[in-house]
Design a protein around this motif. Structure first.
Motif, PDB file in Angstrom:
ATOM      1  N   ASP A 192      21.588 -41.146  70.446  1.00 35.87           N
ATOM      2  CA  ASP A 192      22.329 -40.043  69.818  1.00 35.87           C
ATOM      3  C   ASP A 192      23.278 -39.374  70.824  1.00 35.87           C
ATOM      4  O   ASP A 192      24.427 -39.046  70.498  1.00 35.87           O
ATOM      5  CB  ASP A 192      21.356 -39.003  69.257  1.00 35.87           C
ATOM      6  CG  ASP A 192      20.595 -39.508  68.043  1.00 35.87           C
ATOM      7  OD1 ASP A 192      21.025 -40.527  67.452  1.00 35.87           O
ATOM      8  OD2 ASP A 192      19.567 -38.896  67.687  1.00 35.87           O
ATOM      9  N   GLU A 193      22.771 -39.174  72.043  1.00 35.14           N
ATOM     10  CA  GLU A 193      23.597 -38.558  73.091  1.00 35.14           C
ATOM     11  C   GLU A 193      24.829 -39.403  73.396  1.00 35.14           C
ATOM     12  O   GLU A 193      25.959 -38.890  73.478  1.00 35.14           O
ATOM     13  CB  GLU A 193      22.755 -38.385  74.357  1.00 35.14           C
ATOM     14  CG  GLU A 193      23.535 -38.000  75.601  1.00 35.14           C
ATOM     15  CD  GLU A 193      22.782 -38.314  76.884  1.00 35.14           C
ATOM     16  OE1 GLU A 193      23.427 -38.711  77.875  1.00 35.14           O
ATOM     17  OE2 GLU A 193      21.538 -38.166  76.896  1.00 35.14           O
ATOM     18  N   LEU A 194      24.626 -40.716  73.545  1.00 34.44           N
ATOM     19  CA  LEU A 194      25.739 -41.598  73.869  1.00 34.44           C
ATOM     20  C   LEU A 194      26.742 -41.686  72.716  1.00 34.44           C
ATOM     21  O   LEU A 194      27.951 -41.746  72.940  1.00 34.44           O
ATOM     22  CB  LEU A 194      25.212 -42.987  74.226  1.00 34.44           C
ATOM     23  CG  LEU A 194      24.437 -43.077  75.549  1.00 34.44           C
ATOM     24  CD1 LEU A 194      23.693 -44.398  75.652  1.00 34.44           C
ATOM     25  CD2 LEU A 194      25.386 -42.916  76.738  1.00 34.44           C
ATOM     26  N   CYS A 195      26.231 -41.682  71.483  1.00 31.84           N
ATOM     27  CA  CYS A 195      27.136 -41.725  70.326  1.00 31.84           C
ATOM     28  C   CYS A 195      27.987 -40.462  70.241  1.00 31.84           C
ATOM     29  O   CYS A 195      29.174 -40.516  69.884  1.00 31.84           O
ATOM     30  CB  CYS A 195      26.335 -41.913  69.035  1.00 31.84           C
ATOM     31  SG  CYS A 195      25.705 -43.595  68.772  1.00 31.84           S
ATOM     32  N   ARG A 196      27.378 -39.320  70.588  1.00 36.38           N
ATOM     33  CA  ARG A 196      28.138 -38.061  70.556  1.00 36.38           C
ATOM     34  C   ARG A 196      29.197 -38.016  71.645  1.00 36.38           C
ATOM     35  O   ARG A 196      30.322 -37.552  71.417  1.00 36.38           O
ATOM     36  CB  ARG A 196      27.185 -36.863  70.746  1.00 36.38           C
ATOM     37  CG  ARG A 196      26.326 -36.514  69.560  1.00 36.38           C
ATOM     38  CD  ARG A 196      25.699 -35.134  69.753  1.00 36.38           C
ATOM     39  NE  ARG A 196      25.019 -34.996  71.045  1.00 36.38           N
ATOM     40  CZ  ARG A 196      23.736 -35.281  71.256  1.00 36.38           C
ATOM     41  NH1 ARG A 196      22.996 -35.737  70.242  1.00 36.38           N
ATOM     42  NH2 ARG A 196      23.192 -35.117  72.438  1.00 36.38           N
ATOM     43  N   ASN A 197      28.832 -38.496  72.824  1.00 35.32           N
ATOM     44  CA  ASN A 197      29.706 -38.336  73.986  1.00 35.32           C
ATOM     45  C   ASN A 197      30.695 -39.464  74.191  1.00 35.32           C
ATOM     46  O   ASN A 197      31.663 -39.299  74.942  1.00 35.32           O
ATOM     47  CB  ASN A 197      28.862 -38.172  75.255  1.00 35.32           C
ATOM     48  CG  ASN A 197      27.994 -36.931  75.218  1.00 35.32           C
ATOM     49  OD1 ASN A 197      28.311 -35.975  74.509  1.00 35.32           O
ATOM     50  ND2 ASN A 197      26.908 -36.940  75.969  1.00 35.32           N
ATOM     51  N   SER A 198      30.451 -40.620  73.573  1.00 36.96           N
ATOM     52  CA  SER A 198      31.309 -41.770  73.809  1.00 36.96           C
ATOM     53  C   SER A 198      31.645 -42.470  72.490  1.00 36.96           C
ATOM     54  O   SER A 198      30.806 -43.170  71.928  1.00 36.96           O
ATOM     55  CB  SER A 198      30.637 -42.766  74.761  1.00 36.96           C
ATOM     56  OG  SER A 198      31.380 -43.968  74.831  1.00 36.96           O
ATOM     57  N   GLY A 228      29.833 -42.986  80.621  1.00 32.27           N
ATOM     58  CA  GLY A 228      30.101 -41.594  80.945  1.00 32.27           C
ATOM     59  C   GLY A 228      30.648 -41.321  82.321  1.00 32.27           C
ATOM     60  O   GLY A 228      30.995 -40.175  82.630  1.00 32.27           O
ATOM     61  N   ASN A 229      30.738 -42.357  83.162  1.00 36.77           N
ATOM     62  CA  ASN A 229      31.191 -42.165  84.534  1.00 36.77           C
ATOM     63  C   ASN A 229      32.514 -42.899  84.738  1.00 36.77           C
ATOM     64  O   ASN A 229      32.551 -44.131  84.787  1.00 36.77           O
ATOM     65  CB  ASN A 229      30.147 -42.687  85.518  1.00 36.77           C
ATOM     66  CG  ASN A 229      30.463 -42.330  86.956  1.00 36.77           C
ATOM     67  OD1 ASN A 229      31.598 -42.437  87.404  1.00 36.77           O
ATOM     68  ND2 ASN A 229      29.447 -41.914  87.704  1.00 36.77           N
ATOM     69  N   PRO A 230      33.634 -42.172  84.871  1.00 34.52           N
ATOM     70  CA  PRO A 230      34.940 -42.825  85.023  1.00 34.52           C
ATOM     71  C   PRO A 230      35.020 -43.748  86.235  1.00 34.52           C
ATOM     72  O   PRO A 230      35.701 -44.776  86.190  1.00 34.52           O
ATOM     73  CB  PRO A 230      35.912 -41.644  85.155  1.00 34.52           C
ATOM     74  CG  PRO A 230      35.203 -40.483  84.530  1.00 34.52           C
ATOM     75  CD  PRO A 230      33.746 -40.698  84.821  1.00 34.52           C
ATOM     76  N   GLU A 231      34.328 -43.401  87.326  1.00 31.58           N
ATOM     77  CA  GLU A 231      34.381 -44.241  88.520  1.00 31.58           C
ATOM     78  C   GLU A 231      33.707 -45.591  88.278  1.00 31.58           C
ATOM     79  O   GLU A 231      34.201 -46.633  88.717  1.00 31.58           O
ATOM     80  CB  GLU A 231      33.728 -43.515  89.697  1.00 31.58           C
ATOM     81  CG  GLU A 231      34.492 -42.281  90.158  1.00 31.58           C
ATOM     82  CD  GLU A 231      33.825 -41.607  91.340  1.00 31.58           C
ATOM     83  OE1 GLU A 231      32.811 -42.150  91.838  1.00 31.58           O
ATOM     84  OE2 GLU A 231      34.321 -40.556  91.778  1.00 31.58           O
ATOM     85  N   VAL A 232      32.556 -45.553  87.594  1.00 29.16           N
ATOM     86  CA  VAL A 232      31.859 -46.805  87.278  1.00 29.16           C
ATOM     87  C   VAL A 232      32.714 -47.644  86.327  1.00 29.16           C
ATOM     88  O   VAL A 232      32.826 -48.865  86.476  1.00 29.16           O
ATOM     89  CB  VAL A 232      30.482 -46.509  86.659  1.00 29.16           C
ATOM     90  CG1 VAL A 232      29.834 -47.789  86.144  1.00 29.16           C
ATOM     91  CG2 VAL A 232      29.577 -45.841  87.690  1.00 29.16           C
ATOM     92  N   ARG A 233      33.325 -46.987  85.358  1.00 26.84           N
ATOM     93  CA  ARG A 233      34.180 -47.702  84.408  1.00 26.84           C
ATOM     94  C   ARG A 233      35.351 -48.366  85.131  1.00 26.84           C
ATOM     95  O   ARG A 233      35.696 -49.524  84.851  1.00 26.84           O
ATOM     96  CB  ARG A 233      34.683 -46.742  83.334  1.00 26.84           C
ATOM     97  CG  ARG A 233      35.561 -47.403  82.279  1.00 26.84           C
ATOM     98  CD  ARG A 233      35.748 -46.484  81.089  1.00 26.84           C
ATOM     99  NE  ARG A 233      36.550 -47.104  80.042  1.00 26.84           N
ATOM    100  CZ  ARG A 233      36.485 -46.772  78.762  1.00 26.84           C
ATOM    101  NH1 ARG A 233      35.647 -45.825  78.360  1.00 26.84           N
ATOM    102  NH2 ARG A 233      37.248 -47.378  77.863  1.00 26.84           N
ATOM    103  N   ALA A 234      35.947 -47.664  86.071  1.00 26.23           N
ATOM    104  CA  ALA A 234      37.111 -48.193  86.777  1.00 26.23           C
ATOM    105  C   ALA A 234      36.754 -49.391  87.658  1.00 26.23           C
ATOM    106  O   ALA A 234      37.628 -50.220  87.955  1.00 26.23           O
ATOM    107  CB  ALA A 234      37.743 -47.094  87.623  1.00 26.23           C
ATOM    108  N   LYS A 235      35.487 -49.504  88.063  1.00 25.74           N
ATOM    109  CA  LYS A 235      35.082 -50.611  88.933  1.00 25.74           C
ATOM    110  C   LYS A 235      34.907 -51.923  88.162  1.00 25.74           C
ATOM    111  O   LYS A 235      34.838 -52.987  88.774  1.00 25.74           O
ATOM    112  CB  LYS A 235      33.752 -50.272  89.631  1.00 25.74           C
ATOM    113  CG  LYS A 235      33.882 -49.257  90.749  1.00 25.74           C
ATOM    114  CD  LYS A 235      32.517 -48.815  91.248  1.00 25.74           C
ATOM    115  CE  LYS A 235      31.715 -49.927  91.853  1.00 25.74           C
ATOM    116  NZ  LYS A 235      30.434 -49.448  92.436  1.00 25.74           N
TER     117      LYS A 235
END
Length: 273
Positions: free
Chosen positions: A199-205, A159-166
């Motif tokens: 459930d939250e992660l499946c909905r959001n990602s 859920g965090n683009p900055e963490v993903r980019a690292k």
């Protein structure tokens, strides 16, 4: 169970029973011996007084895990004593009991701080980060700036683009984390506790939903044990990582990242003061 194991179980039950103060449980009357009576332990454990007597006498056979849990509660056993009771009664330790954790002991925090230039964190079975050292705040994430509910590795990763980019290889890292998370959930028996998070992660990602439904299970030693980051300050960095258990807390794990470059070690030392 062998006859010797049955007798050892009986001896242990008797020793734990005789150390308890009857008055603290509301039991009165004159007694010839210290501790609770056998029928009082049976009453507290909701089992037959006759069978409990047989257990202490080495004639009761192998009790079920449910009975051992009730006896553990009735005898006010510590976590270590509970584990010992299960090993005596069943030949194996009990299943892990999950506990919500707000933080760690000062002693464990001092262990983290002692790693110096090696980032180190403590995570729960739900992958919430509950403790970290200064190097982790500099290299990984400054967890202290986040509310406790947001210090979750899965939420960061998906859920965090900055963490993903690292991440040097986000897909590989994410797949490994989901697989080890699934294994941790099964090992600690916390499926109901993490259902809301899943459930939250499946909905959001969509990425998490895809990986979760692949049903891959991985251990922490199944990866290459090297974390590669594209750090915004330090640039590309490689760190070996190792997972350690926390004594007396099987629901916690400590991860230590060891920098592989002497220049990186120097820069982390300078950044952490």
């Amino acid at each position: 169970m062998s006859s010797q194991a049955i007798q050892t179980l009986g001896d242990f039950l008797r020793s734990r029973r005789t150390r308890l103060d009857p008055a603290s449980f509301g039991f009165t009357g004159r007694r010839r011996t210290p501790g609770l009576r056998r029928e009082e332990v049976a009453q507290r454990a909701s089992i037959s007084a006759t069978w409990y007597t047989w257990l202490e006498q080495g004639r009761g056979g192998a009790p079920s895990p449910e009975v051992l849990e009730r006896l553990s509660s009735a005898l006010m056993l510590t976590d270590t004593e509970r584990e010992h009771l299960f090993i005596l009664g069943l030949g194996r330790p009990p299943e892990v009991r999950y506990r919500a954790v707000e933080g760690v002991s000062p002693r464990l925090q001092r262990v983290l701080d002692g790693f110096g230039t090696s980032p180190a964190i403590v995570k729960t079975a739900t992958w919430n980060v509950v403790a970290w050292n200064r190097a982790a705040a500099v290299v990984l994430t400054d967890y202290g700036t986040l509310p406790p509910g947001e210090r979750n590795v899965l939420r960061f990763l998906f859920g965090n683009p900055e963490v993903r980019a690292k991440q040097h290889n986000w897909e590989g890292v994410a797949r490994f984390v989901v697989g080890t998370f699934r294994a941790d959930v099964a090992r600690t028996g916390i499926a109901s506790e993490v259902s809301g998070l899943v459930d939250e992660l499946c909905r959001n990602s969509p990425d998490f939903a895809r990986m979760w439904h692949e049903n891959h299970v991985l251990g922490h030693s199944d990866g290459e044990n090297v974390k590669r980051l594209l750090h915004p300050v330090f640039g590309p960095i490689d760190m070996e990582y190792s997972l350690f258990g926390v004594d007396g807390r099987p629901d916690l794990g400590m991860i230590v990242y060891t920098p592989l470059d002497t220049d990186l070690i120097r820069r982390i030392r300078e950044a952490t003061g």
